[in-house]
Write a protein that holds these residues in place. Structure first.
Motif, PDB file in Angstrom:
ATOM      1  N   GLU A  74       0.860  -1.178   0.000  1.00 63.99           N
ATOM      2  CA  GLU A  74       0.000   0.000   0.000  1.00 63.99           C
ATOM      3  C   GLU A  74       0.902   1.236   0.000  1.00 63.99           C
ATOM      4  OE1 GLU A  74      -3.131   0.165   2.942  1.00 63.99           O
ATOM      5  OE2 GLU A  74      -2.941  -1.995   3.269  1.00 63.99           O
ATOM      6  N   VAL A  75       0.402   2.341  -0.533  1.00 63.78           N
ATOM      7  CA  VAL A  75       1.106   3.614  -0.495  1.00 63.78           C
ATOM      8  C   VAL A  75       0.226   4.609   0.228  1.00 63.78           C
ATOM      9  CG1 VAL A  75       2.121   5.482  -1.849  1.00 63.78           C
ATOM     10  CG2 VAL A  75       2.183   3.141  -2.732  1.00 63.78           C
ATOM     11  N   TRP A  76       0.791   5.265   1.245  1.00 63.55           N
ATOM     12  CA  TRP A  76       0.079   6.312   1.978  1.00 63.55           C
ATOM     13  C   TRP A  76       0.880   7.597   1.860  1.00 63.55           C
ATOM     14  CZ3 TRP A  76      -1.245   3.850   7.429  1.00 63.55           C
ATOM     15  CH2 TRP A  76      -2.094   2.755   7.251  1.00 63.55           C
ATOM     16  N   GLY A  77       0.238   8.656   1.371  1.00 64.49           N
ATOM     17  CA  GLY A  77       0.853   9.978   1.359  1.00 64.49           C
ATOM     18  C   GLY A  77       0.520  10.699   2.660  1.00 64.49           C
ATOM     19  N   ILE A  78       1.532  11.349   3.253  1.00 65.06           N
ATOM     20  CA  ILE A  78       1.325  12.055   4.527  1.00 65.06           C
ATOM     21  C   ILE A  78       1.886  13.461   4.413  1.00 65.06           C
ATOM     22  CG2 ILE A  78       1.815  12.082   7.012  1.00 65.06           C
ATOM     23  CD1 ILE A  78       2.311   9.044   6.824  1.00 65.06           C
ATOM     24  N   SER A  79       1.062  14.458   4.740  1.00 60.64           N
ATOM     25  CA  SER A  79       1.520  15.853   4.762  1.00 60.64           C
ATOM     26  C   SER A  79       0.743  16.622   5.826  1.00 60.64           C
ATOM     27  CB  SER A  79       1.345  16.507   3.390  1.00 60.64           C
ATOM     28  OG  SER A  79      -0.002  16.853   3.167  1.00 60.64           O
ATOM     29  N   PRO A  80       1.168  17.856   6.105  1.00 61.09           N
ATOM     30  CA  PRO A  80       0.515  18.632   7.173  1.00 61.09           C
ATOM     31  C   PRO A  80      -0.843  19.237   6.813  1.00 61.09           C
ATOM     32  CG  PRO A  80       2.779  19.394   6.803  1.00 61.09           C
ATOM     33  CD  PRO A  80       2.414  18.480   5.687  1.00 61.09           C
ATOM     34  N   GLN A  81      -1.268  19.158   5.561  1.00 62.82           N
ATOM     35  CA  GLN A  81      -2.554  19.747   5.196  1.00 62.82           C
ATOM     36  C   GLN A  81      -3.702  18.905   5.756  1.00 62.82           C
ATOM     37  OE1 GLN A  81      -0.076  19.245   2.708  1.00 62.82           O
ATOM     38  NE2 GLN A  81       0.588  21.284   3.309  1.00 62.82           N
ATOM     39  N   ASP A  82      -4.885  19.529   5.859  1.00 65.05           N
ATOM     40  CA  ASP A  82      -6.036  18.820   6.407  1.00 65.05           C
ATOM     41  C   ASP A  82      -6.716  17.952   5.343  1.00 65.05           C
ATOM     42  OD1 ASP A  82      -7.665  20.535   4.850  1.00 65.05           O
ATOM     43  OD2 ASP A  82      -8.134  21.826   6.561  1.00 65.05           O
ATOM     44  N   VAL A  83      -7.690  17.171   5.768  1.00 67.28           N
ATOM     45  CA  VAL A  83      -8.345  16.217   4.874  1.00 67.28           C
ATOM     46  C   VAL A  83      -9.092  16.934   3.751  1.00 67.28           C
ATOM     47  CG1 VAL A  83      -9.982  14.292   4.731  1.00 67.28           C
ATOM     48  CG2 VAL A  83      -8.461  14.471   6.702  1.00 67.28           C
ATOM     49  N   ASP A  84      -9.657  18.115   4.013  1.00 64.24           N
ATOM     50  CA  ASP A  84     -10.324  18.871   2.942  1.00 64.24           C
ATOM     51  C   ASP A  84      -9.330  19.218   1.832  1.00 64.24           C
ATOM     52  OD1 ASP A  84     -12.793  18.776   4.221  1.00 64.24           O
ATOM     53  OD2 ASP A  84     -12.549  20.758   5.148  1.00 64.24           O
ATOM     54  N   SER A  85      -8.143  19.653   2.207  1.00 67.15           N
ATOM     55  CA  SER A  85      -7.102  19.956   1.224  1.00 67.15           C
ATOM     56  C   SER A  85      -6.727  18.701   0.451  1.00 67.15           C
ATOM     57  CB  SER A  85      -5.870  20.547   1.919  1.00 67.15           C
ATOM     58  OG  SER A  85      -4.827  20.759   0.993  1.00 67.15           O
ATOM     59  N   HIS A  86      -6.585  17.584   1.160  1.00 65.40           N
ATOM     60  CA  HIS A  86      -6.238  16.323   0.505  1.00 65.40           C
ATOM     61  C   HIS A  86      -7.316  15.897  -0.493  1.00 65.40           C
ATOM     62  CE1 HIS A  86      -2.729  15.972   2.871  1.00 65.40           C
ATOM     63  NE2 HIS A  86      -3.193  15.235   3.867  1.00 65.40           N
ATOM     64  N   GLU A  87      -8.577  16.105  -0.124  1.00 61.88           N
ATOM     65  CA  GLU A  87      -9.648  15.741  -1.053  1.00 61.88           C
ATOM     66  C   GLU A  87      -9.550  16.562  -2.336  1.00 61.88           C
ATOM     67  OE1 GLU A  87     -14.495  15.377  -1.541  1.00 61.88           O
ATOM     68  OE2 GLU A  87     -13.674  15.940   0.423  1.00 61.88           O
ATOM     69  N   SER A  88      -9.350  17.856  -2.199  1.00 63.17           N
ATOM     70  CA  SER A  88      -9.216  18.727  -3.366  1.00 63.17           C
ATOM     71  C   SER A  88      -8.025  18.307  -4.234  1.00 63.17           C
ATOM     72  CB  SER A  88      -9.060  20.179  -2.891  1.00 63.17           C
ATOM     73  OG  SER A  88      -8.780  21.017  -3.971  1.00 63.17           O
ATOM     74  N   PHE A  89      -6.893  18.016  -3.589  1.00 63.89           N
ATOM     75  CA  PHE A  89      -5.668  17.586  -4.272  1.00 63.89           C
ATOM     76  C   PHE A  89      -5.910  16.264  -5.004  1.00 63.89           C
ATOM     77  CE2 PHE A  89      -1.098  15.950  -3.442  1.00 63.89           C
ATOM     78  CZ  PHE A  89      -0.600  16.522  -4.603  1.00 63.89           C
ATOM     79  N   ALA A  90      -6.515  15.295  -4.321  1.00 60.69           N
ATOM     80  CA  ALA A  90      -6.769  13.988  -4.930  1.00 60.69           C
ATOM     81  C   ALA A  90      -7.704  14.112  -6.130  1.00 60.69           C
ATOM     82  CB  ALA A  90      -7.356  13.030  -3.889  1.00 60.69           C
ATOM     83  N   ARG A  91      -8.750  14.911  -5.988  1.00 59.02           N
ATOM     84  CA  ARG A  91      -9.699  15.082  -7.088  1.00 59.02           C
ATOM     85  C   ARG A  91      -9.045  15.789  -8.281  1.00 59.02           C
ATOM     86  NH1 ARG A  91     -14.775  13.669  -6.024  1.00 59.02           N
ATOM     87  NH2 ARG A  91     -15.475  13.510  -3.867  1.00 59.02           N
ATOM     88  N   ALA A  92      -8.240  16.810  -8.013  1.00 54.92           N
ATOM     89  CA  ALA A  92      -7.613  17.584  -9.091  1.00 54.92           C
ATOM     90  C   ALA A  92      -6.653  16.739  -9.925  1.00 54.92           C
ATOM     91  CB  ALA A  92      -6.869  18.783  -8.511  1.00 54.92           C
ATOM     92  N   SER A  94      -6.573  13.086  -9.698  1.00 57.02           N
ATOM     93  CA  SER A  94      -7.011  11.683  -9.732  1.00 57.02           C
ATOM     94  C   SER A  94      -6.052  10.764  -8.981  1.00 57.02           C
ATOM     95  CB  SER A  94      -7.179  11.204 -11.179  1.00 57.02           C
ATOM     96  OG  SER A  94      -8.132  11.993 -11.841  1.00 57.02           O
ATOM     97  N   LEU A  95      -5.626  11.192  -7.800  1.00 55.62           N
ATOM     98  CA  LEU A  95      -4.690  10.406  -6.990  1.00 55.62           C
ATOM     99  C   LEU A  95      -5.422   9.222  -6.373  1.00 55.62           C
ATOM    100  CD1 LEU A  95      -2.763  13.327  -5.288  1.00 55.62           C
ATOM    101  CD2 LEU A  95      -2.109  12.010  -7.322  1.00 55.62           C
ATOM    102  N   ARG A  96      -4.836   8.050  -6.471  1.00 56.19           N
ATOM    103  CA  ARG A  96      -5.515   6.827  -6.070  1.00 56.19           C
ATOM    104  C   ARG A  96      -5.021   6.230  -4.758  1.00 56.19           C
ATOM    105  NH1 ARG A  96      -5.258   2.729 -10.591  1.00 56.19           N
ATOM    106  NH2 ARG A  96      -3.117   3.403 -10.834  1.00 56.19           N
ATOM    107  N   MET A  97      -4.156   6.929  -4.043  1.00 51.01           N
ATOM    108  CA  MET A  97      -3.707   6.397  -2.757  1.00 51.01           C
ATOM    109  C   MET A  97      -4.289   7.229  -1.630  1.00 51.01           C
ATOM    110  SD  MET A  97      -1.406   8.840  -3.725  1.00 51.01           S
ATOM    111  CE  MET A  97      -0.163   8.047  -4.680  1.00 51.01           C
ATOM    112  N   PRO A  98      -4.356   6.658  -0.415  1.00 53.34           N
ATOM    113  CA  PRO A  98      -4.823   7.459   0.717  1.00 53.34           C
ATOM    114  C   PRO A  98      -3.874   8.625   0.995  1.00 53.34           C
ATOM    115  CG  PRO A  98      -4.824   5.113   1.256  1.00 53.34           C
ATOM    116  CD  PRO A  98      -4.097   5.262  -0.053  1.00 53.34           C
ATOM    117  N   LEU A  99      -4.455   9.766   1.313  1.00 57.26           N
ATOM    118  CA  LEU A  99      -3.689  10.944   1.729  1.00 57.26           C
ATOM    119  C   LEU A  99      -4.066  11.220   3.178  1.00 57.26           C
ATOM    120  CD1 LEU A  99      -4.124  13.202  -1.437  1.00 57.26           C
ATOM    121  CD2 LEU A  99      -2.236  11.637  -0.884  1.00 57.26           C
ATOM    122  N   LEU A 100      -3.065  11.252   4.039  1.00 55.33           N
ATOM    123  CA  LEU A 100      -3.283  11.382   5.478  1.00 55.33           C
ATOM    124  C   LEU A 100      -2.884  12.767   5.968  1.00 55.33           C
ATOM    125  CD1 LEU A 100      -3.332   8.363   4.850  1.00 55.33           C
ATOM    126  CD2 LEU A 100      -2.102   7.966   6.972  1.00 55.33           C
ATOM    127  N   ALA A 101      -3.649  13.275   6.927  1.00 53.26           N
ATOM    128  CA  ALA A 101      -3.465  14.631   7.443  1.00 53.26           C
ATOM    129  C   ALA A 101      -2.721  14.602   8.779  1.00 53.26           C
ATOM    130  CB  ALA A 101      -4.825  15.305   7.616  1.00 53.26           C
TER     131      ALA A 101
END
Length: 161
Positions: A74-92, A94-101
């Motif tokens: 599995e691949v998990w991306g981790i950064s300091p941004q919140d989940v709302d930011s991650h959702e926008s980033f993933a949608r923009a 088409s990122l297919r891995m979990p992004l963790l806040a």
């Protein structure tokens, strides 16, 4: 900066809020590292959503998800941004891995990758199915990232060990 987990040792467990795209839906939930036991996990710490190098890195990993899945990882991306930011980033993108806040950077500190000024150093930790750290790379400047081929090669080595 705190010391990073040591090779050959069990990594610190954590739980972070995050989400992943599943078709058109961004599925939000908590991710606990120990719950992923039984599969290898690639922890990809990155400084920020929608920044040039981070976007290139995560798009590269996302487009190579079949490679990771073929290596039972599995691949998990981790950064300091919140989940709302991650959702926008993933949608923009088409990122297919979990992004963790990791908004308070507690996990970045635990893994020794918190950095003044930039927040988080670009880093990758490859963790085997038993939760043991098998390979890591922590960038000093973070202008480049570890390629899909590099990670796949190290994951293959973990599988055959």
């Amino acid at each position: 900066m705190a010391s990073s987990p040591q090779l050959g040792r069990t990594v610190p467990d954590f739980t972070l809020a995050g989400g992943a795209l599943d078709g058109d839906t961004f599925e939000r939930r908590d991710y606990t590292l120990s719950a992923a036991r039984g599969r290898a996990v690639v922890l990809a710490f990155y400084p920020g959503d929608n920044t040039a190098v981070c976007t290139k890195q995560l798009c590269s990993y996302s487009s190579g998800m079949e490679t990771f899945e073929g290596l039972d990882a599995e691949v998990w991306g981790i950064s300091p941004q919140d989940v709302d930011s991650h959702e926008s980033f993933a949608r923009a993108h088409s990122l297919r891995m979990p992004l963790l806040a990791d908004t308070g950077r507690e996990i970045a500190r635990t893994y020794g990758v918190a950095a003044p000024g930039i927040g988080v150093r670009r880093a990758v930790f490859l963790i085997d199915a038993e939760g043991v750290l098998r390979w890591k790379h922590v960038a000093l400047l973070g202008a480049t990232f570890q390629s899909l081929d590099t990670l796949a090669g190290h994951l293959s080595g973990i599988q055959s060990a």
